[in-house]
Design a protein around this motif. Structure first.
Motif, mmCIF file in Angstrom:
data_model
loop_
_atom_site.group_PDB
_atom_site.id
_atom_site.type_symbol
_atom_site.label_atom_id
_atom_site.label_comp_id
_atom_site.label_asym_id
_atom_site.label_seq_id
_atom_site.Cartn_x
_atom_site.Cartn_y
_atom_site.Cartn_z
ATOM 1 N N SER A 141 0.620 -1.424 0.386
ATOM 2 C CA SER A 141 0.125 0.125 -0.104
ATOM 3 C C SER A 141 0.958 0.909 -0.004
ATOM 4 O O SER A 141 1.705 1.542 0.402
ATOM 5 N N PHE A 142 0.435 2.643 -0.516
ATOM 6 C CA PHE A 142 0.761 3.614 -1.088
ATOM 7 C C PHE A 142 0.752 4.394 0.535
ATOM 8 O O PHE A 142 1.476 5.084 0.689
ATOM 9 N N THR A 143 -0.213 4.344 0.212
ATOM 10 C CA THR A 143 -1.326 4.946 1.975
ATOM 11 C C THR A 143 -0.908 4.881 3.036
ATOM 12 O O THR A 143 -0.836 3.160 3.247
ATOM 13 N N LYS A 144 -0.980 5.202 4.388
ATOM 14 C CA LYS A 144 0.489 4.617 5.499
ATOM 15 C C LYS A 144 -0.363 5.406 6.441
ATOM 16 O O LYS A 144 -0.269 4.486 7.477
ATOM 17 N N ILE A 145 -1.530 6.348 6.529
ATOM 18 C CA ILE A 145 -1.641 6.791 7.410
ATOM 19 C C ILE A 145 -3.297 6.828 7.323
ATOM 20 O O ILE A 145 -3.782 6.961 5.913
ATOM 21 N N TYR A 146 -3.592 7.316 8.763
ATOM 22 C CA TYR A 146 -5.311 7.678 7.856
ATOM 23 C C TYR A 146 -5.864 8.798 8.383
ATOM 24 O O TYR A 146 -5.661 9.736 9.062
ATOM 25 N N GLN A 147 -5.962 9.934 7.020
ATOM 26 C CA GLN A 147 -6.354 10.611 6.979
ATOM 27 C C GLN A 147 -7.898 11.217 6.745
ATOM 28 O O GLN A 147 -8.112 10.860 5.570
ATOM 29 N N THR A 148 -8.360 12.352 6.688
ATOM 30 C CA THR A 148 -9.717 13.161 6.680
ATOM 31 C C THR A 148 -9.280 13.679 5.088
ATOM 32 O O THR A 148 -7.988 15.411 5.292
ATOM 33 N N TYR A 149 -9.954 13.986 4.262
ATOM 34 C CA TYR A 149 -9.652 14.851 3.570
ATOM 35 C C TYR A 149 -10.965 15.969 2.556
ATOM 36 O O TYR A 149 -12.221 15.481 2.754
ATOM 37 N N GLN A 150 -11.209 16.793 3.347
ATOM 38 C CA GLN A 150 -12.087 17.701 2.832
ATOM 39 C C GLN A 150 -11.573 18.652 1.098
ATOM 40 O O GLN A 150 -11.171 18.484 1.003
ATOM 41 N N ILE A 151 -12.843 18.643 0.884
ATOM 42 C CA ILE A 151 -13.353 19.797 -0.433
ATOM 43 C C ILE A 151 -13.221 20.673 -0.224
ATOM 44 O O ILE A 151 -15.092 21.080 0.611
ATOM 45 N N LYS A 152 -12.935 21.781 -0.893
ATOM 46 C CA LYS A 152 -12.631 22.909 -0.591
ATOM 47 C C LYS A 152 -14.087 23.441 -1.169
ATOM 48 O O LYS A 152 -14.376 23.035 -2.376
ATOM 49 N N LYS A 153 -14.949 24.402 -1.405
ATOM 50 C CA LYS A 153 -16.324 25.190 -1.529
ATOM 51 C C LYS A 153 -16.738 25.774 -1.525
ATOM 52 O O LYS A 153 -16.080 27.288 -0.246
ATOM 53 N N GLY A 154 -16.042 26.618 -2.490
ATOM 54 C CA GLY A 154 -16.070 28.273 -2.930
ATOM 55 C C GLY A 154 -15.290 29.283 -2.574
ATOM 56 O O GLY A 154 -13.621 28.693 -2.114
ATOM 57 N N SER A 155 -15.277 29.925 -1.076
ATOM 58 C CA SER A 155 -14.327 30.965 -0.503
ATOM 59 C C SER A 155 -13.539 30.086 0.452
ATOM 60 O O SER A 155 -13.851 28.621 0.755
#
Length: 313
Positions: free
Chosen positions: A115-129
């Motif tokens: 696996s290339f991913t090693k950590i538990y990471q949360t991804y947020q997605i930008k919205k507008g400003s």
């Protein structure tokens, strides 16, 4: 003399019969050679989808708010074998919602079985400003690998489902996270918990390893016990089928892909209507309407499923 003549007649008749049989066989062979091969495509799509209607889907996601006011967002947990395209799917969703190419989640294009991913990471997605984000997040985890002591442990995924894994926790393939560890959240909030579990599996992958399949079943059972809704993404559909590579709109006409989805449904127990084919953005340098349509179709369903679950908590 009559006996000899009779024998000769029988021999001649047998020879004539063999000649007729040979001619018939040759005729059938020529017919088969001249007949066109069966089409790899069905005459009509077996699932309805509106191609190019991306504006309405995008607006739906822009207007989305969780029904449960205690939930800051809907959390989507992605899991699956190494190289299935989990990180690439997050990037693809980000591309679509940002309206441009991005590289938020680091993804590997190598054929390594680790696996290339090693950590538990949360991804947020930008919205507008600046500072604003869509009210749904993705968690990418270490891929499932063959054998014990390799890849993410199923116990860690079970902890993640319940919201016990802190953001940034580094997975340990040898020892699972437990209460009292630095990366363990003892009292998770509604927002910490996973609201929809999504399996990512490559349509271009070889037959699934039994060890990996068993791990996936254990994860599904744990999610089922918690009542968490589950979906599956069948990635790399363009690489798995020449007709789909030529025209992505053939994805629901491809006999090969329909069989692939059926086999996957049978092996893991996920219903066909919960399996969605997707092509991640990989070699493109600009957005493509058909690629976006499939991504939005999958995204909207997982957000709706997760929202319904969060509303019950």
């Amino acid at each position: 003399m009559w006996s000899a003549f009779s024998s000769l007649s029988v021999f001649a008749g047998h020879k004539y019969f063999l000649l007729l049989s040979w001619e018939a066989a040759l005729h059938n062979h020529l017919l088969l050679r001249s007949a066109p091969p069966p089409s790899p495509l069905l005459r009509t799509s077996w699932r309805e989808i509106t191609w190019g209607d991306n504006k309405n889907a995008l607006q739906y996601l822009k207007n989305f708010r969780p029904q449960n006011e205690e939930a800051n967002h809907i959390r989507v947990l992605l899991y699956g074998p190494v190289g299935a395209g989990k990180s690439s799917f997050i990037n693809s969703v980000n591309n679509v919602l940002q309206g441009r190419m991005t590289n938020e989640a680091l993804a590997s294009n190598t054929t390594s079985d680790q696996s290339f991913t090693k950590i538990y990471q949360t991804y947020q997605i930008k919205k507008g400003s600046k500072g604003n984000f869509y009210p749904f997040v993705f968690n990418d985890i270490m891929g499932l690998e063959d054998g014990d002591g390799r890849g993410v442990r199923t116990d860690d995924i079970k902890n993640a489902l319940k919201g016990h894994v802190k953001d940034g926790y580094k997975f340990n393939p040898v020892s699972p996270l437990s209460d009292g560890d630095h990366g363990y959240t003892s009292s998770p909030s509604i927002s910490d918990r996973v609201h929809v579990l999504v399996c990512i599996y490559s349509a271009n992958a070889a037959q699934m390893n039994q060890s990996v399949l068993q791990k996936m079943r254990e994860i599904r059972e744990a999610a089922s016990e918690l009542g968490i809704p589950q979906l599956a993404i069948l990635s790399h559909v363009d690489e798995a089928c020449g007709e789909t590579e030529r025209d992505l709109k053939n994805v629901y006409k491809s006999k090969h892909l329909k069989k692939k989805m059926g086999d996957f449904s049978s092996s893991l127990g996920i219903p066909m209507n919960c399996i969605l084919p997707v092509k991640n953005y990989s070699d493109e340098i600009q957005l493509n309407s058909d690629v976006t349509t499939l991504i939005l179709s999958a995204l909207r369903l997982m957000i709706d499923f997760g929202d319904d679950y969060a509303d019950k908590l």
